[in-house]
Scaffold this motif. Structure first.
Motif, PDB file in Angstrom:
ATOM      1  N   ARG A 153      51.508  38.491  36.698  1.00 28.25           N
ATOM      2  CA  ARG A 153      52.667  39.458  37.392  1.00 28.25           C
ATOM      3  C   ARG A 153      51.354  40.617  36.836  1.00 28.25           C
ATOM      4  O   ARG A 153      50.087  40.119  37.130  1.00 28.25           O
ATOM      5  N   ILE A 154      52.047  41.390  37.795  1.00 33.79           N
ATOM      6  CA  ILE A 154      51.013  43.183  37.993  1.00 33.79           C
ATOM      7  C   ILE A 154      51.869  44.077  36.346  1.00 33.79           C
ATOM      8  O   ILE A 154      52.961  44.014  36.180  1.00 33.79           O
ATOM      9  N   VAL A 155      50.341  44.359  36.028  1.00 30.57           N
ATOM     10  CA  VAL A 155      50.414  44.838  34.384  1.00 30.57           C
ATOM     11  C   VAL A 155      49.930  46.481  34.664  1.00 30.57           C
ATOM     12  O   VAL A 155      48.988  46.902  35.071  1.00 30.57           O
ATOM     13  N   LEU A 156      50.907  47.336  34.216  1.00 25.92           N
ATOM     14  CA  LEU A 156      50.665  48.723  34.457  1.00 25.92           C
ATOM     15  C   LEU A 156      50.198  48.679  32.945  1.00 25.92           C
ATOM     16  O   LEU A 156      51.354  49.220  31.871  1.00 25.92           O
ATOM     17  N   VAL A 157      48.818  50.002  32.611  1.00 29.98           N
ATOM     18  CA  VAL A 157      49.048  50.156  30.567  1.00 29.98           C
ATOM     19  C   VAL A 157      49.031  51.466  31.286  1.00 29.98           C
ATOM     20  O   VAL A 157      48.774  52.414  31.771  1.00 29.98           O
ATOM     21  N   GLY A 158      50.030  51.939  30.577  1.00 28.50           N
ATOM     22  CA  GLY A 158      50.260  53.473  30.448  1.00 28.50           C
ATOM     23  C   GLY A 158      50.994  53.831  28.725  1.00 28.50           C
ATOM     24  O   GLY A 158      50.927  52.969  28.004  1.00 28.50           O
ATOM     25  N   ALA A 159      51.564  55.436  28.466  1.00 34.30           N
ATOM     26  CA  ALA A 159      51.767  55.731  27.259  1.00 34.30           C
ATOM     27  C   ALA A 159      52.943  56.277  27.244  1.00 34.30           C
ATOM     28  O   ALA A 159      53.239  56.931  28.183  1.00 34.30           O
ATOM     29  N   ALA A 219      55.222  52.491  38.423  1.00 34.13           N
ATOM     30  CA  ALA A 219      56.161  51.292  38.390  1.00 34.13           C
ATOM     31  C   ALA A 219      57.202  50.752  39.829  1.00 34.13           C
ATOM     32  O   ALA A 219      57.103  50.223  41.135  1.00 34.13           O
ATOM     33  N   HIS A 220      58.299  51.534  39.952  1.00 33.63           N
ATOM     34  CA  HIS A 220      59.579  51.342  40.589  1.00 33.63           C
ATOM     35  C   HIS A 220      58.857  51.685  42.477  1.00 33.63           C
ATOM     36  O   HIS A 220      59.032  51.566  42.985  1.00 33.63           O
ATOM     37  N   VAL A 221      58.031  52.342  42.158  1.00 42.31           N
ATOM     38  CA  VAL A 221      57.250  52.653  43.812  1.00 42.31           C
ATOM     39  C   VAL A 221      56.346  51.262  44.080  1.00 42.31           C
ATOM     40  O   VAL A 221      56.839  50.722  45.352  1.00 42.31           O
ATOM     41  N   ILE A 222      56.048  50.347  43.017  1.00 38.68           N
ATOM     42  CA  ILE A 222      55.475  49.073  44.129  1.00 38.68           C
ATOM     43  C   ILE A 222      56.269  48.574  43.638  1.00 38.68           C
ATOM     44  O   ILE A 222      56.313  47.656  44.603  1.00 38.68           O
ATOM     45  N   SER A 223      57.535  49.065  43.118  1.00 36.53           N
ATOM     46  CA  SER A 223      58.562  47.180  43.310  1.00 36.53           C
ATOM     47  C   SER A 223      58.848  47.807  44.886  1.00 36.53           C
ATOM     48  O   SER A 223      59.682  46.540  45.217  1.00 36.53           O
ATOM     49  N   GLY A 224      59.374  49.012  44.746  1.00 41.77           N
ATOM     50  CA  GLY A 224      59.799  49.194  46.718  1.00 41.77           C
ATOM     51  C   GLY A 224      58.753  48.491  47.845  1.00 41.77           C
ATOM     52  O   GLY A 224      59.463  48.225  47.915  1.00 41.77           O
ATOM     53  N   ALA A 230      64.366  49.177  33.769  1.00 39.63           N
ATOM     54  CA  ALA A 230      64.483  48.326  34.925  1.00 39.63           C
ATOM     55  C   ALA A 230      62.799  47.464  34.368  1.00 39.63           C
ATOM     56  O   ALA A 230      63.171  46.698  36.171  1.00 39.63           O
ATOM     57  N   PHE A 231      61.376  47.932  33.581  1.00 36.05           N
ATOM     58  CA  PHE A 231      60.939  46.510  33.869  1.00 36.05           C
ATOM     59  C   PHE A 231      60.623  45.977  32.647  1.00 36.05           C
ATOM     60  O   PHE A 231      60.944  46.940  31.319  1.00 36.05           O
ATOM     61  N   ALA A 232      59.582  45.658  32.053  1.00 35.81           N
ATOM     62  CA  ALA A 232      59.602  44.901  30.640  1.00 35.81           C
ATOM     63  C   ALA A 232      58.138  45.835  29.883  1.00 35.81           C
ATOM     64  O   ALA A 232      57.528  45.782  30.981  1.00 35.81           O
ATOM     65  N   TYR A 233      58.746  46.345  28.941  1.00 38.27           N
ATOM     66  CA  TYR A 233      57.793  47.215  28.432  1.00 38.27           C
ATOM     67  C   TYR A 233      57.399  46.111  27.057  1.00 38.27           C
ATOM     68  O   TYR A 233      58.206  45.727  26.528  1.00 38.27           O
ATOM     69  N   LEU A 234      56.036  45.761  27.242  1.00 40.02           N
ATOM     70  CA  LEU A 234      55.672  45.047  25.972  1.00 40.02           C
ATOM     71  C   LEU A 234      54.846  46.268  25.432  1.00 40.02           C
ATOM     72  O   LEU A 234      53.767  47.074  25.711  1.00 40.02           O
ATOM     73  N   GLU A 276      55.472  54.289  34.679  1.00 40.04           N
ATOM     74  CA  GLU A 276      57.155  53.385  35.391  1.00 40.04           C
ATOM     75  C   GLU A 276      57.842  54.015  36.679  1.00 40.04           C
ATOM     76  O   GLU A 276      58.129  53.497  37.822  1.00 40.04           O
ATOM     77  N   VAL A 277      57.618  55.120  37.108  1.00 38.45           N
ATOM     78  CA  VAL A 277      57.365  56.275  38.361  1.00 38.45           C
ATOM     79  C   VAL A 277      56.167  54.964  39.417  1.00 38.45           C
ATOM     80  O   VAL A 277      56.956  54.573  40.168  1.00 38.45           O
TER      81      VAL A 277
END
Length: 726
Positions: free
Chosen positions: A354-360, A384-389, A332-336, A381-382
């Motif tokens: 954009r809001i950028v989350l750096v994860g693995a 990211a879902h909270v931030i989106s909500g 549900a989010f773009a992965y780079l 991504e979890v």
């Protein structure tokens, strides 16, 4: 009357209602915690997951981008952890060239970088070689110029307020710093470090008002990091169910123990959202509990978009507002890939705002989680879902009144099943039970879609289903047997429509004798003895069969109960076993129908070669005893009493007065709309007072006209005795 009927119905179905309500009582005990049903919680979360998958918004959220340390990045850059100068390069690319609004690291950087050249130079320092002061001084000078940690810190300082660093809580130990530090990896104790500043002081929530998760140790990122970097805990202290699926997360956690302030700290998602929106410090909202205490119910924020009230549970948790995967099960989010970002493959400004989350997402970094949508989702991504909500104000939560709602649902299902058991047939009860369950699902669905409420329903659904099954089983094995027995007993006496009415409430009817007010009919074929002398037995049987069939049909059409056939006479009554307030009216109409049908009956007889017959009908109303009468060897459902005897004697007066029907005064009074004509007042054997008798007017004759019938004989005036009685 209506209240008494209600009480009779409840008493008649008492056992069935009790059996039906057993699962409801068990469900209430489960809700109250007195007993636990296995599988209830699992069914609830499965319904919740299905509803979330059905109604979650789809498509990719363009506001949030995940920079992923994936397998390709590890192959290109090297094993994790990377050198801090690489992370500094990544930070500068995201905050300066790409102009991301906020960059959040879903990882912890606790220890000093030991992977670069500085660590090697330090290893070659004094004590490792023969003493050479000049050599040692040169090594120290060069090591000071190679400081990846300082380079990373400088990159963070160049983007004040736009970088959120993660830190990790752990359950044991003192409040100290801790070691490494991958996303999702468990920390190990290390050098001491100061805890990040809490977002709320310990006094923000009264004692006992919240069940916020409490921790006793932590792993901080970059001790001595520059001011202006926000912090949020990254460890997955999510409240996973027994199946390990992440459905809810806390927004706050508490740090306590030796050296801790006891304050409340934000999650990485909450800290990132606040940094991106400029929202204020959360203001806890408390509500009074039924026991008189206080409970945390929401966190309120002020920001550029206005006030936002985030409903939470006492543990500060919210249901994760997942988004539906994009077509083709894409995230549900773009992965780079972090490799592409480090290599500068993105056009400048591609991530602006954009809001950028750096994860693995690399499997070896152990940050994969099970969710209602996919079995393995990167932990970043979890967040990211909270931030989106939060950005969408799409806030799912379990309200504090959920237990009360569960009890109300159970009581509603119990009432529905009890009503079905007492008043409805099995198909109607089945339809009502299914409709009740469907209605509960629909109501919960509406509350979920419009208000974001996640309410329990499995207990009510399972209890209602169990109650429905017990209801149907009881109805089939117990009441249906009673109903079949009732139909066998009354089927030969009572019209089918009355049998059906009795079958709906079999508990109200029995063969037990009881007193009632009925209207009784005796219908006799005149001159039968003379006919029988000149007819063969087969012809006589055919005549009786034909007459009784047609007379019985007319009685049944008007709701009468056939009592018995006595030679050439039929006895019937109205008002039992099914109560009929208009029993006299029904009986009079049946008598009129018989008289009107007699010419057609005789016409059919002539065509069949049978002799024409004449009839006499006696009608009388009054109190009788009706029920199963007889001996141990032979019994029948019949009526006895003075009113029955009088009806038989009145039938005998038909020939005397030359009329087809004679009715008693009580019947004429109960059916006043009939065209009555008084006949006389006669003295009946066994009665001290005379009895007024009536007949029905001929067509064209005025009701109530003077008697024009021949005067009765002397015997008739005394009330000729009948050779038939009950």
């Amino acid at each position: 009357m209506r209240r008494q009927r209600l009480l009779d119905t409840l008493r008649g179905h008492g056992w069935r209602i009790a059996i039906t309500l057993l699962p409801i009582l068990a469900g209430l005990a489960h809700t109250a915690g007195l007993m636990r049903w296995p599988g209830i919680g699992r069914l609830d979360v499965q319904i919740q997951d299905a509803r979330l998958r059905l109604h979650a918004p789809g498509g990719i959220d363009p506001r949030i981008v995940i920079v992923d340390v994936d397998e390709a990045s590890l192959r290109a850059v090297g094993q994790w952890p990377w050198r801090r100068d690489r992370l500094a390069q990544l930070t500068q690319e995201l905050t300066q060239r790409q102009q991301a609004s906020v960059v959040a690291f879903d990882m912890v950087f606790a220890e000093a970088d030991r992977t670069g050249g500085a660590a090697l130079l330090q290893a070659l320092g004094p004590g490792r070689w023969p003493a050479d002061p000049a050599f040692d001084a040169e090594l120290a000078r060069r090591a000071a110029t190679i400081d990846p940690d300082a380079e990373f810190a400088r990159a963070l300082a160049q983007a004040p307020g736009r970088v959120v660093l993660g830190f990790h809580f752990d359950a044991g130990g003192a409040v100290t710093g801790a070691g490494p530090t991958n996303a999702g990896a468990a920390p190990t104790p290390s050098s001491s470090a100061a805890a990040p500043a809490p977002v709320l002081p310990p006094s923000a929530l009264p004692a006992g008002a919240a069940a916020v998760p409490a921790w006793h140790g932590f792993t901080a990122s970059l001790p001595g990091r520059p001011a202006g970097a926000a912090d949020g805990f990254i460890n997955v202290v999510f409240e996973a169910g027994q199946d390990g699926v992440i459905r809810s997360v806390p927004l706050l956690a508490r740090l306590e123990g030796p050296g801790a302030s006891g304050g409340y700290y934000p999650s990485l998602a909450l800290a990132t959202w606040r940094a991106a929106t400029g929202s204020s410090t959360p203001l806890p909202s408390l509500a009074e509990t039924p026991g008189g205490g206080l409970s945390l119910t929401a966190l309120a924020f002020d920001g550029p978009g206005g006030e936002l009230r985030v409903p939470v549970g006492p543990d500060s948790g919210i249901v994760v507002p997942y988004r539906r995967p994009a077509p083709g099960d894409a995230p549900a989010f773009a992965y780079l890939s972090a490799r592409d970002v480090l290599e500068g493959k993105l056009p400048a400004g591609a991530l602006q705002g954009r809001i950028v989350l750096v994860g693995a997402s690399a499997a070896g970094l152990q940050d994969l989680r099970a969710t209602p949508f996919v079995a393995t989702m990167p932990g970043v991504e979890v967040h990211a879902h909270v931030i989106s909500g939060l950005l969408d104000r799409r806030l799912l939560h379990v309200p504090d009144y959920a237990p009360g709602y569960e009890v109300a649902s159970l009581l509603a299902m119990g009432l529905l099943m009890a009503v079905g058991a007492a008043w409805w047939s099995a198909p109607a009860a089945l339809a009502a039970g299914l409709a009740g369950g469907g209605g509960l699902l629909l109501l919960n669905d509406l509350l979920f879609r419009h208000d974001g409420l996640v309410l329990p329903q499995a207990t009510a659904l399972l209890s209602g289903l169990a109650a429905l099954l017990l209801n149907l089983v009881w109805g089939y094995f117990v009441e249906s047997r009673r109903r079949r027995g009732l139909m066998r007993l009354f089927g030969a006496y009572v019209p089918p429509q009355l049998v059906d009415e009795m079958a709906r409430e079999p508990h109200r009817y029995s063969m037990r004798a009881e007193g009632r007010v009925l209207t009784v009919m005796f219908c006799d074929m005149r001159g039968f003895t003379r006919l029988a002398e000149h007819m063969a037995p087969q012809d006589l049987q055919a005549l009786l069969h034909e007459m009784f069939t047609q007379l019985t049909d007319l009685v049944i059409q008007h709701g009468g109960t056939v009592d018995k056939y006595m030679g050439d006479c039929l006895m019937a009554f109205w008002g039992a076993p099914v109560a009929q307030p208009d029993h006299a009216v029904r009986a009079v109409r049946a008598a009129q129908a018989i008289v009107a049908e007699l010419p057609a009956i005789n016409a059919r007889h002539r065509r069949l070669g049978l002799p024409a017959v004449d009839i006499g009908i006696g009608l009388n109303s009054g109190p009788v005893v009706v029920g199963n009468m007889g001996s141990a060897l032979r019994r029948s459902y019949t009526a006895i009493g003075d009113a029955v005897n009088l009806a038989a004697r009145l039938e005998g007066l038909c020939a005397t007065y030359g009329v087809p029907l004679v009715a008693g005064e009580a019947t004429a009074a109960l059916a006043p709309e009939a065209p009555w004509r008084p006949l006389a007042q006669v003295q009946v054997r066994g009665r001290e007072q005379g009895v007024r008798i009536f007949t029905l007017c001929e067509p064209g004759e005025r009701a109530g006209a003077a008697d024009s019938a021949p005067a009765p004989s002397a015997g008739a005036s005394a009330g000729l005795p009948s050779n038939r009685s009950s």
